[in-house]
Every structure is written in structure tokens, then in C-alpha cells.
Scaffold this active site. Sequence first.
Site, PDB file in Angstrom:
ATOM      1  N   HIS A  78       0.860  -1.011  -0.104  1.00  0.00           N
ATOM      2  CA  HIS A  78       0.005   0.141   0.056  1.00  0.00           C
ATOM      3  C   HIS A  78       0.858   1.288  -0.114  1.00  0.00           C
ATOM      4  CE1 HIS A  78      -2.645   3.079   1.668  1.00  0.00           C
ATOM      5  NE2 HIS A  78      -3.556   2.370   1.344  1.00  0.00           N
TER       6      HIS A  78
ATOM      7  N   ARG B 120      -2.615   1.249  -4.616  1.00  0.00           N
ATOM      8  CA  ARG B 120      -2.390  -0.346  -4.642  1.00  0.00           C
ATOM      9  C   ARG B 120      -2.395  -0.822  -6.105  1.00  0.00           C
ATOM     10  NH1 ARG B 120      -6.874  -2.158  -0.552  1.00  0.00           N
ATOM     11  NH2 ARG B 120      -7.880  -0.014  -1.290  1.00  0.00           N
TER      12      ARG B 120
ATOM     13  N   LYS C 194      -6.061  -0.471  -8.362  1.00  0.00           N
ATOM     14  CA  LYS C 194      -6.950   0.405  -7.799  1.00  0.00           C
ATOM     15  C   LYS C 194      -6.900   1.753  -8.718  1.00  0.00           C
ATOM     16  CE  LYS C 194      -8.207  -1.829  -4.018  1.00  0.00           C
ATOM     17  NZ  LYS C 194      -9.669  -2.334  -3.949  1.00  0.00           N
TER      18      LYS C 194
ATOM     19  N   ASP D 230      -5.259   8.439  -7.322  1.00  0.00           N
ATOM     20  CA  ASP D 230      -5.590   9.248  -6.235  1.00  0.00           C
ATOM     21  C   ASP D 230      -4.503  10.334  -5.920  1.00  0.00           C
ATOM     22  OD1 ASP D 230      -6.248  10.459  -3.513  1.00  0.00           O
ATOM     23  OD2 ASP D 230      -7.171   8.503  -2.849  1.00  0.00           O
TER      24      ASP D 230
ATOM     25  N   CYS E  90      -3.501  11.979  -3.258  1.00  0.00           N
ATOM     26  CA  CYS E  90      -2.707  11.988  -2.206  1.00  0.00           C
ATOM     27  C   CYS E  90      -1.454  11.077  -2.491  1.00  0.00           C
ATOM     28  CB  CYS E  90      -3.488  11.423  -1.152  1.00  0.00           C
ATOM     29  SG  CYS E  90      -3.989   9.781  -1.007  1.00  0.00           S
ATOM     30  N   TYR E  91      -1.617  10.079  -3.402  1.00  0.00           N
ATOM     31  CA  TYR E  91      -0.309   9.000  -3.687  1.00  0.00           C
ATOM     32  C   TYR E  91       0.667   9.750  -4.537  1.00  0.00           C
ATOM     33  CZ  TYR E  91      -3.434   5.662  -1.676  1.00  0.00           C
ATOM     34  OH  TYR E  91      -4.104   5.021  -0.646  1.00  0.00           O
TER      35      TYR E  91
ATOM     36  N   ASP F  84      -8.889  14.358  -4.413  1.00  0.00           N
ATOM     37  CA  ASP F  84      -8.346  12.871  -4.772  1.00  0.00           C
ATOM     38  C   ASP F  84      -8.394  12.983  -6.342  1.00  0.00           C
ATOM     39  OD1 ASP F  84      -8.727  10.287  -5.776  1.00  0.00           O
ATOM     40  OD2 ASP F  84      -9.883   9.507  -4.104  1.00  0.00           O
TER      41      ASP F  84
ATOM     42  N   ASP G 189     -10.328  18.780   0.218  1.00  0.00           N
ATOM     43  CA  ASP G 189     -10.255  18.532   1.527  1.00  0.00           C
ATOM     44  C   ASP G 189      -8.896  18.924   2.122  1.00  0.00           C
ATOM     45  OD1 ASP G 189      -8.571  15.863   2.023  1.00  0.00           O
ATOM     46  OD2 ASP G 189     -10.502  15.312   0.871  1.00  0.00           O
TER      47      ASP G 189
ATOM     48  N   HIS H 276      -5.871  15.977   1.120  1.00  0.00           N
ATOM     49  CA  HIS H 276      -5.675  16.002  -0.180  1.00  0.00           C
ATOM     50  C   HIS H 276      -4.938  17.245  -0.711  1.00  0.00           C
ATOM     51  CE1 HIS H 276      -8.054  12.563  -0.525  1.00  0.00           C
ATOM     52  NE2 HIS H 276      -7.322  11.975  -1.182  1.00  0.00           N
TER      53      HIS H 276
END
Length: 524
Positions: A250, A315, A318, A321, A323-324, A392, A399, A402
Amino acid sequence: MTNVYLPTPTDGYSTATSTLQETTENLIKSHIPSSGAPAAELQKRYHFEFLLRNLRQGFPARYVSQDASQPWLIYWTLHGFSLLGAGLDDQTKQRTVETLLALQHPDGGFAGGPGQAAHLLPTYAAVCSFAIAGRPGPGGGWDSIDRKKMYDFFMSLKQPDGSFLVSHHGEVDVRGIYCLLAVATLLNLLTPELLSGVPDFLATCQTYEGGFGNASFPGWAFEADDPESETGQTKTYDPTAPRPPLGEAHGGYTFCATASWVLLQPFIELSYASESGQQSATSITQRPQINTRALLRWCTQMQGLPIELGGFKGRTNKLVDGCYSWWVGGCTVLVETLLGIGVHQQSPTDEPVSEDDAHKAWDDVDDSLFNRRALQEYILYAGQHPAGGLRDKPPKPADAYHTLYCTAGLSAAQHRVVPSEARKTSLISAWDAERARASDGTGFVPTSDAGREKADALRRQTCAHVLSWAEEEGTELYVGGVANRVNATHPLFNLTITHSDGIMAHFYGQTFPSRYAQRAKPKA
């Protein structure tokens, strides 16, 4: 002309997962600008106003679920300001310090909210917020951190296998280990007893994919755990047997485990046998290993296709996003350094350099192992919410979480911050061991001269190791132009270099050499 925005290949059998992937790709594709459109613009003013609203007016009601994460809300907001280049006024700094001190637990560490239990994760967020808003002296917050109790709290969470609980009666999690190591590094709380066994545990958390899971099984007893085994049968439990990791690889766990591994390198060098098997004077056992190339492969495979605008997913199989951008994009930077990619020789600051030599000292070839341009495009085109803040992916709202990690990911894609051997050498040369020892906050007393020497070396080598990271000149990349620039952030702490240097100079009692080289005067 070849269509570069091809969808993810499928086997023709539609599932809920493949349908969601297709829908997401089409949404992201709709944000790709047409040919001839204006250059992408980072809406700094809107993002600043988004953060300011949260700070001044309070967070919206939906943040009630973050009641146990109050230091995180502060950190996400303050570091967001730092990355966007906005300073804090004295009143905001004072309010921050007072709020954080109210969350300091009487038995050490920081809680997520008033009256709550101390926990490693909000402790990290609180200390990072102190690094941004605090200062030495009365009312500055730094000297009000009870480091002795914090160290005792850390030791009370330590497990026999080298791992740590995230809180009393909590679980083991590599995110907690990272938070503990980052705080202990910033506050001069590192000791051999605190770090004993930690590298061994981390190495067991790497999955077959190459990334890291959240932990590993605490025991692997074989027949001893078999309910059908005969009574009185000899137990075959082997504490040296491989420990299967818990969960899949992850992005968040992988960043925290990798950053922890990098932070631990000085301890590993001092405490374990070399890779050739040679024992040092203080080595204790064969050094643990991680598969760095498998880790790199996993990180790079998490970057999306062109139709996903090069965003990162957390992941396998998936969705991308924002944040990654930090958790995986920033992790790739750390893996590059473990492989020796990008480490540069910067001219020591006490030796003047000519302009010609300065230009020759830098290699402007981009040897990054992820697509920095594509990641910036994802954040600029898909990550920005029209009303301010980052998200995201569309059509989700912005938010605080993020907003920070998209901005940090943008920073990691714009700047190459890498270790400088010359900077490390200058830090070691200027090191004052007596002042560092006097500034220790643990109360740990080595029982021998050899133990004291090892503790001194651990402080010196770790401090020089983490503060040797510097921005590499000539490698900046600003999609949309320099107006989109955000400040560089430290790959290990996710603080600006200035804030990292400042808090560590205080807690280690050091005066660090200037980061800015003296320029030789041009010849007449």
C-alpha cells in the site's frame, strides 16, 4: 496520429472494478486540455483562501470524524501554507502553540484531541506543526515539549520483535514506526535501545510485490498452533523463521516503511555486520535487507497511464488518487537514493567557487525514475477543485488532507531534493559532540565508554545524514511555468528544508554551516 490516451486493456469480461476504472478514465480524460489551450495554472490564491477559511472559520461539519486527528488538521493547513509560500502571522503561531500544548499528554507524547490517549500519529503531526509555528524560548513551544516523557512513552510501546504499538493497547503499524522515528530524529531522542530490532522488523513487512504492508505476523509457530497436533508433541517454533507480511502493499505503508529504512541507515551502519559479513566493533548481527529493486518496480508501476494523466494509485488494480502523488511519488525519490541515483557532490560552503565551476558542478540530466511532468499534469488538470483546495480526483470535493499531499507531490515532481556528500561532510566537520550530548532529551545513560561513543556517533551520523539533503540545482521542472512553483519539501519529514534545519539545530544544540555557497567575485 497515434492515440496516446488508450484505455486500460481488459479481457472483455465486465466487472464492477473494470466499469469503475473505465468511468474514472473518462472523467480524467475530460480534464485533458485541448490543443492550443492556455498553459496549466496552479490556482495558488484559491488554495490559499481554502486553507485560510479552514483556519479562520473552522472546518466544515463533515470533519467531525477527524476529532481524534486535530494535530493533523493543523499540520495539513500550516504545511500547505509553507509549500505555497505563505508565512504565518505571530497571532496564528501563538494560537497554534497553545492549542498543541493543550494536547500534550501528561505521560508523554501528544493526543489527537483534548483528554484523549497519546498516540504516535498525532505526535508526529504535532511536532511537525511545532517545527513550522514554534520557536525556542518562553512561549515558543519548543522548550515546552516534554522530551523525557515522550521518550519514555516511546519505550513503553516497544515490542520484543523491534516493532512499536501506535498507542497503549493499540496495534502495530509501520505508519506509527515512521512517526516515532521522524519525531525522535527531529527532537534528538535517538538511542540504540530505542532502535534495537527496528530494521529487522521493517524488513519483514515487505510483500512479494515489492511494496510494504502495514505489519507482519508476530509469531509463526507452525505445529504449535495446529489444533490437531498430538498432545505433548515437541514444538517446532523457530523465532528466526520468515514472518509473512500482513496485508497487501500500500502506498502509505510503503512510504512510511521506506522513509523509516532511510532514517535508520546510520544505525544500521553502526550496529550491524557489513554486507560482506565483516563485524564492526559495535555490530550485533547480520544486517537485515530489503529488496530495493522490487520496491522501485512497485513504485513505478503505481504511476497511471496517459489516460490517467500520470497520477499515482496506492495499490495494484486500484484507482489513481491525488494523495499518492506524495505517498508513492515521494517514496520513489527515497528509493532512488537507496539505489545511489541522484546523490550529488555539492561544493562545501566554506570554499568559494567560481561561476564557471558552479555551472560545471551540476548535471542537468533528469535521471528521475518516475514521470515528473505527467504527475504535475495530473495535479494541475485533475487535482485542483475550481473553488479552491485540491482533491483525490474529479468530481470529488477538496479537503485538507488532499490539499497538503497533492501539493507535496507537486513539490516532489518540481524539485529534486537529494543527499549531498559534501554537505554531509561539512555538517560532520562542524559537529559539537558536547553540545549534542548536553541537548539529549532521553535521559538514556550508556553503561560503558563504547556505549557512549556509539550513542554520540548515532546522533552525529543521523543528523548529518538527514540534513545533507539539498535541492539539486538545474533539475527544476515547472509544468505551466515558474509561476506554478511551490517550495521544496524534505523527502524524509515532509517539512520545508528551513523548518527541518531550524528545529534540529535547536534540539541538537548545533550551529549548522550555511547552505549557500560563497560565490567568488568575478574577475575584473
